[in-house]
Design a protein around this motif. Structure first.
Motif, PDB file in Angstrom:
ATOM      1  N   THR A 265       0.826  -1.205   0.000  1.00  0.00           N
ATOM      2  CA  THR A 265       0.000   0.000   0.000  1.00  0.00           C
ATOM      3  C   THR A 265       0.857   1.251   0.000  1.00  0.00           C
ATOM      4  N   HIS A 266       1.914   1.239   0.799  1.00  0.00           N
ATOM      5  CA  HIS A 266       2.770   2.429   0.888  1.00  0.00           C
ATOM      6  C   HIS A 266       3.556   2.655  -0.400  1.00  0.00           C
ATOM      7  N   PHE A 267       4.228   1.616  -0.887  1.00  0.00           N
ATOM      8  CA  PHE A 267       5.154   1.801  -2.007  1.00  0.00           C
ATOM      9  C   PHE A 267       4.447   1.849  -3.359  1.00  0.00           C
ATOM     10  N   PHE A 268       3.429   1.013  -3.548  1.00  0.00           N
ATOM     11  CA  PHE A 268       2.760   0.963  -4.851  1.00  0.00           C
ATOM     12  C   PHE A 268       1.512   1.830  -4.888  1.00  0.00           C
ATOM     13  N   ALA A 269       0.561   1.535  -4.006  1.00  0.00           N
ATOM     14  CA  ALA A 269      -0.709   2.245  -4.052  1.00  0.00           C
ATOM     15  C   ALA A 269      -0.545   3.729  -3.724  1.00  0.00           C
ATOM     16  N   GLY A 270       0.485   4.060  -2.944  1.00  0.00           N
ATOM     17  CA  GLY A 270       0.739   5.459  -2.621  1.00  0.00           C
ATOM     18  C   GLY A 270       1.034   6.303  -3.839  1.00  0.00           C
ATOM     19  N   GLY A 271       1.577   5.669  -4.881  1.00  0.00           N
ATOM     20  CA  GLY A 271       1.761   6.332  -6.159  1.00  0.00           C
ATOM     21  C   GLY A 271       2.917   7.299  -6.264  1.00  0.00           C
ATOM     22  N   LYS A 272       3.759   7.388  -5.212  1.00  0.00           N
ATOM     23  CA  LYS A 272       4.867   8.342  -5.275  1.00  0.00           C
ATOM     24  C   LYS A 272       5.909   7.960  -6.317  1.00  0.00           C
ATOM     25  N   TRP A 273       5.903   6.700  -6.750  1.00  0.00           N
ATOM     26  CA  TRP A 273       6.879   6.218  -7.724  1.00  0.00           C
ATOM     27  C   TRP A 273       6.554   6.656  -9.149  1.00  0.00           C
ATOM     28  N   ARG A 274       5.307   7.035  -9.407  1.00  0.00           N
ATOM     29  CA  ARG A 274       4.900   7.365 -10.767  1.00  0.00           C
ATOM     30  C   ARG A 274       5.683   8.553 -11.299  1.00  0.00           C
ATOM     31  N   GLY A 275       6.125   8.423 -12.511  1.00  0.00           N
ATOM     32  CA  GLY A 275       6.942   9.459 -13.126  1.00  0.00           C
ATOM     33  C   GLY A 275       8.434   9.207 -13.006  1.00  0.00           C
ATOM     34  N   SER A 276       8.816   8.194 -12.210  1.00  0.00           N
ATOM     35  CA  SER A 276      10.236   7.879 -12.050  1.00  0.00           C
ATOM     36  C   SER A 276      10.564   6.476 -12.555  1.00  0.00           C
ATOM     37  N   GLU A 277       9.659   5.926 -13.394  1.00  0.00           N
ATOM     38  CA  GLU A 277       9.885   4.574 -13.912  1.00  0.00           C
ATOM     39  C   GLU A 277      11.079   4.563 -14.874  1.00  0.00           C
ATOM     40  N   ILE A 278      11.714   3.389 -14.978  1.00  0.00           N
ATOM     41  CA  ILE A 278      12.760   3.226 -15.978  1.00  0.00           C
ATOM     42  C   ILE A 278      12.105   2.798 -17.281  1.00  0.00           C
ATOM     43  N   ARG A 279      12.845   2.910 -18.383  1.00  0.00           N
ATOM     44  CA  ARG A 279      12.329   2.417 -19.655  1.00  0.00           C
ATOM     45  C   ARG A 279      12.091   0.923 -19.560  1.00  0.00           C
TER      46      ARG A 279
ATOM     47  N   VAL B 221      15.411   0.901  -7.025  1.00  0.00           N
ATOM     48  CA  VAL B 221      15.417   1.726  -5.807  1.00  0.00           C
ATOM     49  C   VAL B 221      16.359   1.101  -4.787  1.00  0.00           C
ATOM     50  N   ALA B 222      17.358   1.854  -4.378  1.00  0.00           N
ATOM     51  CA  ALA B 222      18.327   1.350  -3.399  1.00  0.00           C
ATOM     52  C   ALA B 222      17.760   1.441  -1.984  1.00  0.00           C
ATOM     53  N   LEU B 223      18.201   0.525  -1.132  1.00  0.00           N
ATOM     54  CA  LEU B 223      17.851   0.610   0.289  1.00  0.00           C
ATOM     55  C   LEU B 223      18.431   1.900   0.858  1.00  0.00           C
ATOM     56  N   ASP B 224      17.569   2.722   1.401  1.00  0.00           N
ATOM     57  CA  ASP B 224      17.971   4.018   1.954  1.00  0.00           C
ATOM     58  C   ASP B 224      17.736   3.982   3.466  1.00  0.00           C
ATOM     59  N   HIS B 225      18.808   4.016   4.235  1.00  0.00           N
ATOM     60  CA  HIS B 225      18.710   3.917   5.685  1.00  0.00           C
ATOM     61  C   HIS B 225      18.013   5.117   6.317  1.00  0.00           C
ATOM     62  N   SER B 226      17.842   6.191   5.570  1.00  0.00           N
ATOM     63  CA  SER B 226      17.186   7.381   6.114  1.00  0.00           C
ATOM     64  C   SER B 226      15.674   7.345   5.945  1.00  0.00           C
ATOM     65  N   ILE B 227      15.161   6.374   5.190  1.00  0.00           N
ATOM     66  CA  ILE B 227      13.724   6.279   4.934  1.00  0.00           C
ATOM     67  C   ILE B 227      13.103   5.277   5.904  1.00  0.00           C
ATOM     68  N   LEU B 228      12.149   5.721   6.683  1.00  0.00           N
ATOM     69  CA  LEU B 228      11.561   4.897   7.731  1.00  0.00           C
ATOM     70  C   LEU B 228      11.001   3.581   7.178  1.00  0.00           C
ATOM     71  N   GLU B 229      10.252   3.640   6.085  1.00  0.00           N
ATOM     72  CA  GLU B 229       9.620   2.425   5.569  1.00  0.00           C
ATOM     73  C   GLU B 229      10.658   1.431   5.080  1.00  0.00           C
ATOM     74  N   HIS B 230      11.780   1.886   4.542  1.00  0.00           N
ATOM     75  CA  HIS B 230      12.860   0.979   4.156  1.00  0.00           C
ATOM     76  C   HIS B 230      13.400   0.258   5.387  1.00  0.00           C
ATOM     77  N   ARG B 231      13.603   1.021   6.459  1.00  0.00           N
ATOM     78  CA  ARG B 231      14.118   0.419   7.690  1.00  0.00           C
ATOM     79  C   ARG B 231      13.115  -0.579   8.266  1.00  0.00           C
ATOM     80  N   ARG B 232      11.839  -0.237   8.200  1.00  0.00           N
ATOM     81  CA  ARG B 232      10.807  -1.140   8.724  1.00  0.00           C
ATOM     82  C   ARG B 232      10.814  -2.476   7.974  1.00  0.00           C
ATOM     83  N   VAL B 233      10.936  -2.433   6.673  1.00  0.00           N
ATOM     84  CA  VAL B 233      10.960  -3.681   5.887  1.00  0.00           C
ATOM     85  C   VAL B 233      12.153  -4.534   6.289  1.00  0.00           C
ATOM     86  N   LEU B 234      13.335  -3.935   6.328  1.00  0.00           N
ATOM     87  CA  LEU B 234      14.542  -4.684   6.654  1.00  0.00           C
ATOM     88  C   LEU B 234      14.475  -5.265   8.064  1.00  0.00           C
TER      89      LEU B 234
END
Length: 305
Positions: free
Chosen positions: A85-99, A133-146
């Motif tokens: 829900t956070h990473f996909f449905a949140g939609g913040k990734w749109r516009g930054s897709e790779i080819r 998308v690299a694991l970013d230690h400054s992003i709370l949701e990345h830390r939560r997953v790990l």
């Protein structure tokens, strides 16, 4: 892996400017007389070429890590559904897709491969995005997953820093997990989180095998390898038929990943003892098997949950 004798060498960091890493997608000197792809297609192929399995080598030293200290604070665990829900449905990734990378298909495969349903195209674009998308230690949701993955496998609280030698216990090669995730990015962690959330008992059983004296293997490093294999299947449109039937490309990708993991453990435990040096040959066998048996891998993954 004991004694510090085995290094899990991750591919280059994924970035638009990275030099192409061909890995399992082909290699060799270019033929000047061959047709050269248009620039956009070549760039997409370079982007996807950076996705490769982790290769195991003997070495006299240990892995070189680049620790990024994070304050030891308590982190709430996260379920797969919450992460999706956070990473996909949140939609913040749109516009930054790779080819979209060009598929590695024969002419016959192109003829018989069905098109992906239009309503699943967002999931495909998200997968292509999240593997970069690299694991970013400054992003709370990345830390939560790990930390959720670490806590589930070890039974320890999901607290403390997201770097440190303790992550070697679950199969990372050094003190900074981000180093090992360069090949498949956060999508590799998302698949591991799916395993933790959807098949927790089976996940713990596989981790117990990984920690055993007779069948030891680096759990997370091999998990990253299985994600890389699945990403190849997504790129080559091999999962389209199953995704259209189940109305989700992401779910099919995750369950094929589970099926691959299950197939590996079955083969790994077929002998009384195993050495990690046997992994490379088995990796090649599994890559070939899943490309011809994606439906079987999916069925195995469905049985695990």
């Amino acid at each position: 892996v004991t004694g510090g004798r085995v290094l899990f060498r991750s591919p280059e960091v994924l970035s638009p400017s990275s030099a192409p890493v061909r890995g399992s997608l082909g290699s060799g000197n270019a033929d000047p007389h061959q047709h050269q792809p248009p620039p956009a297609e070549a760039q997409a192929e370079q982007d996807w070429g950076a996705v490769a399995e982790v290769v195991i080598q003997e070495t006299a030293g240990g892995a070189q890590a680049r620790p990024k200290p994070a304050a030891p604070v308590e982190i709430p665990v996260i379920t797969y559904s919450q992460a999706w829900t956070h990473f996909f449905a949140g939609g913040k990734w749109r516009g930054s897709e790779i080819r979209r990378p060009p598929p590695n298909q024969t002419f016959l495969e192109k003829l018989i491969t069905p098109r992906l349903n239009a309503d699943l195209s967002d999931e495909r674009r998200f997968i292509f995005h999240f593997q970069k998308v690299a694991l970013d230690h400054s992003i709370l949701e990345h830390r939560r997953v790990l930390l959720t993955i670490y806590a589930h496998l070890t039974g320890e609280p999901a607290t403390g820093s997201t770097t440190g030698d303790r992550f070697q216990r679950i199969g990372f090669q050094g003190s900074d997990p981000a180093t090992d995730l360069r090949s498949s990015g956060m999508f590799a962690l998302l698949q591991c989180l799916f395993f933790v959330s959807e098949a927790p008992a089976q996940c713990r059983a596989f981790f117990a095998t990984a920690a055993s004296a007779t069948h030891e293997f680096p759990f997370v490093l091999l998990s990253i390898n299985f994600t890389a294999m699945v990403l190849d299947l997504v790129r080559d449109k091999i999962l389209h038929r199953q995704a259209n039937q189940r109305r989700s490309l992401a779910e099919v990708a995750h369950r094929v990943y589970l099926g691959l993991f299950s197939k590996f453990v079955e083969e790994w435990k077929a002998k009384p003892t195993r050495s990690i040096e046997e992994w490379d040959e088995l990796r090649r066998t599994l890559r070939k098997w899943v490309r011809g048996n994606a439906g079987t891998a999916l069925a195995h993954g469905l049985q695990m949950t």
